[in-house]
Motif scaffolding. Structure first.
Motif, PDB file in Angstrom:
ATOM      1  N   VAL A 320      22.708  16.604 -12.426  1.00 12.71           N
ATOM      2  CA  VAL A 320      23.474  16.144 -11.156  1.00 12.71           C
ATOM      3  C   VAL A 320      24.375  14.948 -11.207  1.00 12.71           C
ATOM      4  O   VAL A 320      23.753  13.770 -11.845  1.00 12.71           O
ATOM      5  CB  VAL A 320      22.509  16.046  -9.940  1.00 12.71           C
ATOM      6  N   ASN A 321      25.506  14.865 -10.931  1.00 10.16           N
ATOM      7  CA  ASN A 321      26.411  13.816 -11.128  1.00 10.16           C
ATOM      8  C   ASN A 321      25.807  12.708 -10.230  1.00 10.16           C
ATOM      9  O   ASN A 321      25.333  12.862  -9.215  1.00 10.16           O
ATOM     10  CB  ASN A 321      27.784  13.966 -10.767  1.00 10.16           C
ATOM     11  N   ALA A 322      25.584  11.473 -10.608  1.00 12.47           N
ATOM     12  CA  ALA A 322      25.268  10.284  -9.815  1.00 12.47           C
ATOM     13  C   ALA A 322      26.401  10.021  -8.558  1.00 12.47           C
ATOM     14  O   ALA A 322      27.502  10.380  -8.800  1.00 12.47           O
ATOM     15  CB  ALA A 322      24.984   9.265 -10.611  1.00 12.47           C
ATOM     16  N   SER A 323      25.637   9.451  -7.464  1.00 11.42           N
ATOM     17  CA  SER A 323      26.513   8.803  -6.378  1.00 11.42           C
ATOM     18  C   SER A 323      27.255   7.724  -6.970  1.00 11.42           C
ATOM     19  O   SER A 323      27.349   7.091  -8.151  1.00 11.42           O
ATOM     20  CB  SER A 323      25.568   8.251  -5.606  1.00 11.42           C
ATOM     21  N   LYS A 324      28.282   7.276  -6.292  1.00 13.23           N
ATOM     22  CA  LYS A 324      29.281   6.422  -6.661  1.00 13.23           C
ATOM     23  C   LYS A 324      28.658   4.993  -6.942  1.00 13.23           C
ATOM     24  O   LYS A 324      28.861   4.254  -8.010  1.00 13.23           O
ATOM     25  CB  LYS A 324      30.362   6.126  -5.434  1.00 13.23           C
ATOM     26  N   GLU A 325      27.514   4.675  -6.319  1.00 12.51           N
ATOM     27  CA  GLU A 325      26.926   3.591  -6.584  1.00 12.51           C
ATOM     28  C   GLU A 325      26.040   3.633  -8.041  1.00 12.51           C
ATOM     29  O   GLU A 325      26.202   2.505  -8.661  1.00 12.51           O
ATOM     30  CB  GLU A 325      25.949   3.139  -5.343  1.00 12.51           C
ATOM     31  N   GLU A 326      25.328   4.532  -8.179  1.00  3.78           N
ATOM     32  CA  GLU A 326      24.488   4.982  -9.150  1.00  3.78           C
ATOM     33  C   GLU A 326      25.273   5.142 -10.469  1.00  3.78           C
ATOM     34  O   GLU A 326      24.878   4.712 -11.452  1.00  3.78           O
ATOM     35  CB  GLU A 326      23.502   5.943  -9.101  1.00  3.78           C
ATOM     36  N   ALA A 327      26.637   5.661 -10.209  1.00  2.25           N
ATOM     37  CA  ALA A 327      27.429   5.997 -11.498  1.00  2.25           C
ATOM     38  C   ALA A 327      27.717   4.651 -12.186  1.00  2.25           C
ATOM     39  O   ALA A 327      28.269   4.909 -13.310  1.00  2.25           O
ATOM     40  CB  ALA A 327      28.816   6.491 -10.868  1.00  2.25           C
ATOM     41  N   LYS A 328      27.875   3.400 -11.455  1.00  2.00           N
ATOM     42  CA  LYS A 328      27.910   2.135 -12.324  1.00  2.00           C
ATOM     43  C   LYS A 328      26.886   2.050 -13.459  1.00  2.00           C
ATOM     44  O   LYS A 328      27.021   1.205 -14.134  1.00  2.00           O
ATOM     45  CB  LYS A 328      27.940   1.036 -11.212  1.00  2.00           C
ATOM     46  N   SER A 330      24.566   4.824 -14.506  1.00  2.00           N
ATOM     47  CA  SER A 330      24.518   6.177 -15.174  1.00  2.00           C
ATOM     48  C   SER A 330      25.293   7.004 -14.637  1.00  2.00           C
ATOM     49  O   SER A 330      25.562   7.332 -13.367  1.00  2.00           O
ATOM     50  CB  SER A 330      22.797   6.413 -14.998  1.00  2.00           C
ATOM     51  N   GLU A 331      25.705   7.966 -15.474  1.00  2.00           N
ATOM     52  CA  GLU A 331      26.708   9.065 -15.145  1.00  2.00           C
ATOM     53  C   GLU A 331      25.947   9.930 -14.343  1.00  2.00           C
ATOM     54  O   GLU A 331      26.540  10.894 -13.445  1.00  2.00           O
ATOM     55  CB  GLU A 331      27.154   9.840 -16.466  1.00  2.00           C
ATOM     56  N   PHE A 332      24.583  10.342 -14.470  1.00  2.00           N
ATOM     57  CA  PHE A 332      23.849  11.259 -13.793  1.00  2.00           C
ATOM     58  C   PHE A 332      22.812  10.607 -13.183  1.00  2.00           C
ATOM     59  O   PHE A 332      22.224   9.607 -13.156  1.00  2.00           O
ATOM     60  CB  PHE A 332      23.148  12.246 -14.978  1.00  2.00           C
ATOM     61  N   ASP A 333      22.525  11.489 -11.979  1.00  2.00           N
ATOM     62  CA  ASP A 333      21.161  11.111 -11.231  1.00  2.00           C
ATOM     63  C   ASP A 333      19.948  11.512 -11.795  1.00  2.00           C
ATOM     64  O   ASP A 333      19.576  12.513 -12.303  1.00  2.00           O
ATOM     65  CB  ASP A 333      21.200  11.886  -9.960  1.00  2.00           C
ATOM     66  N   GLU A 334      19.232  10.480 -12.259  1.00  3.02           N
ATOM     67  CA  GLU A 334      17.985  10.500 -13.058  1.00  3.02           C
ATOM     68  C   GLU A 334      16.808  11.297 -12.341  1.00  3.02           C
ATOM     69  O   GLU A 334      15.790  11.833 -12.884  1.00  3.02           O
ATOM     70  CB  GLU A 334      17.484   9.221 -13.683  1.00  3.02           C
ATOM     71  N   LEU A 335      17.064  11.401 -11.115  1.00  2.00           N
ATOM     72  CA  LEU A 335      15.739  12.078 -10.421  1.00  2.00           C
ATOM     73  C   LEU A 335      15.973  13.189  -9.726  1.00  2.00           C
ATOM     74  O   LEU A 335      14.991  13.874  -9.002  1.00  2.00           O
ATOM     75  CB  LEU A 335      15.363  10.840  -9.131  1.00  2.00           C
ATOM     76  N   SER A 336      17.122  14.008 -10.131  1.00  2.00           N
ATOM     77  CA  SER A 336      17.123  15.315  -9.458  1.00  2.00           C
ATOM     78  C   SER A 336      18.108  15.975 -10.495  1.00  2.00           C
ATOM     79  O   SER A 336      18.679  15.920 -11.382  1.00  2.00           O
ATOM     80  CB  SER A 336      18.258  15.308  -8.071  1.00  2.00           C
ATOM     81  N   ARG A 337      18.021  17.391 -10.415  1.00  2.00           N
ATOM     82  CA  ARG A 337      18.429  18.318 -11.374  1.00  2.00           C
ATOM     83  C   ARG A 337      18.923  19.679 -10.292  1.00  2.00           C
ATOM     84  O   ARG A 337      18.209  19.832  -9.352  1.00  2.00           O
ATOM     85  CB  ARG A 337      17.468  19.072 -12.503  1.00  2.00           C
ATOM     86  N   ILE A 338      19.477  20.444 -11.197  1.00  2.00           N
ATOM     87  CA  ILE A 338      20.193  21.945 -10.390  1.00  2.00           C
ATOM     88  C   ILE A 338      19.246  23.117 -10.964  1.00  2.00           C
ATOM     89  O   ILE A 338      19.374  23.080 -12.242  1.00  2.00           O
ATOM     90  CB  ILE A 338      21.398  22.017 -10.276  1.00  2.00           C
ATOM     91  N   ILE A 339      18.438  23.670 -10.447  1.00  2.00           N
ATOM     92  CA  ILE A 339      17.688  24.591 -11.112  1.00  2.00           C
ATOM     93  C   ILE A 339      18.447  26.243 -10.655  1.00  2.00           C
ATOM     94  O   ILE A 339      18.716  26.424  -9.668  1.00  2.00           O
ATOM     95  CB  ILE A 339      16.324  25.094 -10.766  1.00  2.00           C
ATOM     96  N   PHE A 357      13.068  15.216  -9.982  1.00  2.00           N
ATOM     97  CA  PHE A 357      12.202  14.903 -11.270  1.00  2.00           C
ATOM     98  C   PHE A 357      11.405  13.902 -11.124  1.00  2.00           C
ATOM     99  O   PHE A 357      12.051  12.531 -10.702  1.00  2.00           O
ATOM    100  CB  PHE A 357      13.180  14.815 -12.496  1.00  2.00           C
ATOM    101  N   ASP A 358      10.238  13.875 -11.363  1.00  2.00           N
ATOM    102  CA  ASP A 358       9.123  12.618 -11.417  1.00  2.00           C
ATOM    103  C   ASP A 358       9.234  12.081 -12.654  1.00  2.00           C
ATOM    104  O   ASP A 358       8.751  12.651 -13.792  1.00  2.00           O
ATOM    105  CB  ASP A 358       7.931  12.888 -10.897  1.00  2.00           C
TER     106      ASP A 358
END
Length: 392
Positions: A320-328, A330-339, A357-358
């Motif tokens: 899952v792509n990171a939010s604008k803040e998190e994108a600074k 990491s490119e991806f959201d480390e705590l979520s995925r799409i199944i 994801f834990d």
């Protein structure tokens, strides 16, 4: 080929009745059928060996050229894969014999009943049951059980858990967590049944180190193999573990499996999937195969468009792509995925859901992980440990 098949049936008996389910005894020569009949009698008594087979035959037959050739032939553990070739060669043999009969009849100005000759070529004819016969066949058989994965979004999609007799393909983006999800499924199943893990992408020691923080794992129920990449060796290991009660298998991954060199990469890759699918159906087991896909084709295994057709279930995990803040950071959201469940022959449900994801437990859930660790006391070790748990 007949000698090799017969010798293999003695030397490698795991597939004895499965081979005879596919190949009619009529495919064997008259002498071959005679030997096979003796072998079946001994096999049903669980007493089949070269020694007992010889003892069941008279001295004259033991000294025959046919039987001596049989004894000197080397068996092949993969003889099940020669079933269709054997049927084909048997039909060619009968066709040649019929051709000689036709020529002899023509030379003597005699007409033969061609419909009777056709029946002689139907070597692999099998009894076909009608629906009432199938209903009677299954009437007294217990209903196939379901095995809960204890992963909320999967058990919901599969109406409570997985049924046996299926091949599941697990694909995903690079570093999305394919192996972690596969292991979460396998380790949860190990709480109630035996499982097998083909650990080809990292060492067993690395796996153990990753699991040291989880004392709740049922280690006795998890068999681990990290060598033997050939598809036929994998099949033999699956059959061996199946004999010991293992019902679920995780293979990590497609690209580590090797196959005999054939005419094309497509054939080589497809052999992996057809072999595993056949094992699932004949043994009544469940195999999870982690696969790789191409950027332009996320729906099919790399190198084999037919591979996807062999599977009953295809499941994909995406970043899952990171939010604008998190994108600074990491490119991806480390705590979520799409199944995504794109193929589901068990229930027919297709599925797409954002999951969490834990990073501490390396597990997935529909609920966001809690930031607060939970204190747990383990009675057996008299230890208290703080473990991060997903929120409920």
């Amino acid at each position: 080929m007949e000698g090799m098949i017969l010798k293999s049936l003695v030397d490698y008996q795991e597939d004895f009745f499965e081979f005879l389910r596919i190949v009619s005894q009529n495919c064997f020569s008259q002498k071959g059928q005679f030997v096979l009949k003796k072998m079946i009698e001994l096999k049903e008594k669980e007493a089949l060996s070269i020694q007992t087979l010889c003892s069941s035959l008279d001295n004259h037959f033991q000294e025959s050229e046919y039987f001596l050739n049989f004894l000197s032939t080397e068996g092949n553990p993969n003889y099940l894969n020669f079933a269709q070739n054997f049927i084909f060669s048997s039909k060619l043999r009968e066709q040649k014999a019929l051709g000689e009969r036709l020529k002899s009849a023509s030379d003597s100005n005699t007409l033969l009943d061609l419909s009777l000759l056709q029946k002689e070529l139907d070597l692999d004819t099998k009894e076909i049951k009608n629906l009432n016969e199938w209903i009677e066949f299954y009437k007294d058989k217990p209903k196939s059980p379901q095995y809960a994965t204890k992963i909320d979004f999967l058990d919901s999609c599969f109406n409570g858990g997985f049924e046996l007799g299926q091949l599941m393909l697990l694909s995903g983006d690079p570093e999305a967590g394919k192996t972690m999800l596969g292991l979460q499924i396998l380790e949860n199943l190990a709480k109630s049944t035996k499982v097998g893990f083909f650990c080809f992408e990292f060492t067993i020691e690395q796996y153990i180190r990753r699991k040291e923080k989880n004392p709740a794992l049922f280690f006795n129920n998890i068999s681990v193999i990290n060598e033997g990449y050939d598809i036929f060796e994998i099949a033999r290991n699956i059959k061996q573990m199946y004999k010991n009660g293992v019902k679920f298998f995780l293979i990590d991954s497609q690209m580590r499996i090797t196959t005999p060199q054939t005419r094309s990469m497509e054939e080589e890759e497809t052999l992996k999937f057809s072999t595993l699918a056949r094992l699932c159906h004949t043994l009544g087991i469940f195999v999870i195969l982690i696969i790789q896909t191409a950027k332009g084709d996320k729906d099919n295994p790399m190198g084999s468009k037919k591979g996807g057709h062999e599977a009953s279930i295809t499941l994909r995990i995406e970043r899952v792509n990171a939010s604008k803040e998190e994108a600074k950071v990491s490119e991806f959201d480390e705590l979520s995925r799409i199944i995504l469940v794109k193929k589901n022959k068990q229930t027919g449900k297709h599925f797409k859901e954002k999951v969490y994801f834990d990073k501490n437990t390396l597990t997935f859930s529909s609920n966001e992980p809690s930031s607060e660790p939970v204190e747990i006391y383990f009675e057996e070790t008299k230890e208290t440990k703080f473990i991060d748990m997903p929120s409920i």
